[in-house]
Scaffold this active site. Structure first.
Site, PDB file in Angstrom:
ATOM      1  N   GLU A 164      27.835  -7.106 -17.627  1.00 54.18           N
ATOM      2  CA  GLU A 164      28.654  -8.300 -17.443  1.00 54.18           C
ATOM      3  C   GLU A 164      27.950  -9.624 -17.760  1.00 54.18           C
ATOM      4  OE1 GLU A 164      30.431  -8.058 -13.532  1.00 54.18           O
ATOM      5  OE2 GLU A 164      31.751  -6.434 -14.150  1.00 54.18           O
ATOM      6  N   GLU A 351      33.492   0.297 -14.726  1.00 54.71           N
ATOM      7  CA  GLU A 351      33.802  -0.157 -13.369  1.00 54.71           C
ATOM      8  C   GLU A 351      35.295  -0.397 -13.255  1.00 54.71           C
ATOM      9  OE1 GLU A 351      31.641  -3.489 -11.742  1.00 54.71           O
ATOM     10  OE2 GLU A 351      29.754  -2.803 -12.639  1.00 54.71           O
TER      11      GLU A 351
HETATM   12  C1  FCB Z   1      31.162  -6.323 -10.789  1.00 55.75           C
HETATM   13  C2  FCB Z   1      29.695  -5.960 -10.681  1.00 55.75           C
HETATM   14  C3  FCB Z   1      29.407  -4.914  -9.636  1.00 55.75           C
HETATM   15  C4  FCB Z   1      30.251  -5.098  -8.398  1.00 55.75           C
HETATM   16  C5  FCB Z   1      31.704  -5.215  -8.774  1.00 55.75           C
HETATM   17  C6  FCB Z   1      32.625  -5.345  -7.593  1.00 55.75           C
HETATM   18  O1  FCB Z   1      31.269  -7.634 -11.251  1.00 55.75           O
HETATM   19  O2  FCB Z   1      29.211  -5.485 -11.910  1.00 55.75           O
HETATM   20  O3  FCB Z   1      28.034  -4.969  -9.353  1.00 55.75           O
HETATM   21  O4  FCB Z   1      29.800  -6.202  -7.712  1.00 55.75           O
HETATM   22  O5  FCB Z   1      31.896  -6.310  -9.616  1.00 55.75           O
END
Ligand code: FCB
Length: 441
Positions: A164, A351
């Site tokens: 990210e 994610e």
């Molecule tokens: C993302 C992150 C991860 C976690 C999620 C909820 O931005 O990569 O580490 O904090 O959000």
């Protein structure tokens, strides 16, 4: 049964600082998150990652959770300061050995390692010399990643260079909500550029090392929609898309920055030196997608630093317990847009998840998972090459500036006793993963 492709990766994700604890064990150096979380007022409730889930020392029993969750992949991150306590140079053998045990433990359990190389825990020693604002950090990252490829490349087939880059820039350098806590727009653009350069250098190191393996970066992607059907709002949505998505995807996949956003940045901070695009665009193998929610955009002429507002959650739209809109259909949209704009690039969802406070009977999380997997399946049916899905997160953990309040886990963690309890969502996810498909509606 709505089946997923053969060989689909069903995974769960964590990152080192959020779960490991054991910050003084085995010669680990300090990271910017040690410094930041110990700075009063930065993290809710004064929480730090000192102990977290003690995952570092509970490795074997935590690895046993994975077969229970039915998964065949585990996305974790390596803590750079465990391998290089000073950021570069001297390698700490005990740190290297730890991830050897982790990787071997996964393979013994039939679980594919998906390894993130940078999930925000920059060695403090490098921060002291300028951190991501310095090109030397890019070279230190190349050295660290080459060490990882040489040590683990015989067993690891999936590598994630950077997690990210936008969140690093916006929360770490623009808004000061994450480490290192700066509030400087120019610094934010420069740091993000160096993070992208570091991604490119890591790809080069992997190819040069000759171990094989697939490599890509993980991007926090948000589909952007206009709040109303006016030209002004449509333009705000388009620009916001350049700000959060294309600012990263374009350089990595096309070797250029989007013009309008570049012009907007330069209006604010002056001319930018964004060289090295050929390095950034070194061909990678997949795009990692981290998806949580959408952005609904309203034009706000004169607003600084950018002429827009992000609308709050719309009435009637379900939200998680921290108020993020749950809009799975927007994930299909996002994946379709990726395909239209960048072609048939393989995608890994690295994610997706949400905060639900229920300790164990977390119906809300089950609905979220069901909805998002259906959305992924729809995208696959429409021709998007999605290779896997990793849920955030394996277990409740240190959620950065929100501390331990925000629980994202499929497994509940009692922070007093470190007891783990698989939530109802974990059992649900296990069923889907084992079946490689979703039951019909
Ligand atoms: C993302 C992150 C991860 C976690 C999620 C909820 O931005 O990569 O580490 O904090 O959000």
């Amino acid at each position: 049964m709505r089946r997923f492709p053969d060989g689909f990766l069903w995974g769960v994700s964590t990152s080192a600082y959020q779960v490991e604890g054991a910050v003084d064990v085995d010669g680990r150096g300090r990271s910017i998150w040690d410094t930041f979380s110990h700075t009063p007022g930065k993290v809710e409730n004064g929480d730090t990652g000192d102990v977290a889930c003690d995952h570092y020392q509970r490795l074997e029993s935590d690895l046993d959770l994975l077969p229970e969750l039915g998964v065949n992949a585990y996305r974790f991150s390596i803590a750079w300061p465990r391998l290089f306590p000073d950021g570069r140079g001297r390698v700490e053998r005990r740190g290297l050995d730890h991830y050897d045990r982790l990787i071997d433990g996964l393979l013994e359990r039939g679980v594919e390692p998906v390894v993130t190389l940078y999930h925000w825990d920059l060695p403090q020693a490098l921060e002291d010399e300028g951190g991501w604002l310095s090109r030397d950090t890019v070279e230190a990252f190349a050295e660290y990643t080459a060490t990882c490829f040489a040590a683990y490349g015989d067993r690891v087939r999936w590598w994630v260079t950077q997690n990210e880059p936008w969140i690093i820039g916006v929360l770490g350098y623009q808004l000061g909500i994450h480490a290192p806590g700066m509030t400087d727009l120019r610094a934010s653009v420069e740091a993000m550029h160096n993070v992208l350069l570091a991604h490119g250098r890591a790809v080069q190191e992997l190819r040069a090392g000759g171990t094989g393996g697939k490599v890509g970066a993980a991007f926090s992607l948000f589909p952007n929609y206009p709040a109303t059907d006016t030209d002004a709002d449509r333009d705000a949505a388009r620009l916001s898309g350049e700000y959060v998505n294309r600012w990263f995807l374009d350089p990595v996949l096309k070797g250029s920055y989007p013009d309008d956003m570049r012009a907007l940045y330069e209006e604010r901070v002056g001319p930018l030196q964004l060289d090295g695009l050929d390095t950034i665009a070194t061909p990678s193998d997949f795009v990692g997608v981290n998806y949580y929610t959408r952005r609904v955009m309203r034009a706000a002429p004169g607003r600084e630093p950018f002429p827009w507002d992000v609308e709050p959650a719309r009435p009637g739209v379900p939200v998680t317990d921290v108020g993020w809109e749950i809009v799975p259909e927007c994930l299909t949209d996002l994946l379709m847009t990726l395909k239209q704009e960048y072609g048939d690039v393989p995608v890994l969802i690295l994610e997706n998840g949400g905060v639900f406070e229920d300790a164990v009977h977390d119906e809300g999380r089950i609905d979220l998972i069901r909805g998002h997997l259906a959305a992924v399946r729809d995208a696959i049916e429409q021709g998007v090459d999605v290779r896997g899905y990793c849920h955030w997160s394996l277990m409740d953990n240190f959620e950065w500036a929100m501390g331990y309040r925000a629980r994202f886990g499929l497994v509940h963690v009692d922070y007093e006793t470190q007891a783990r309890t698989v939530k109802d969502s974990g059992r649900y996810y296990a069923q889907v993963a084992r079946a490689n498909g979703l039951e019909d509606e």
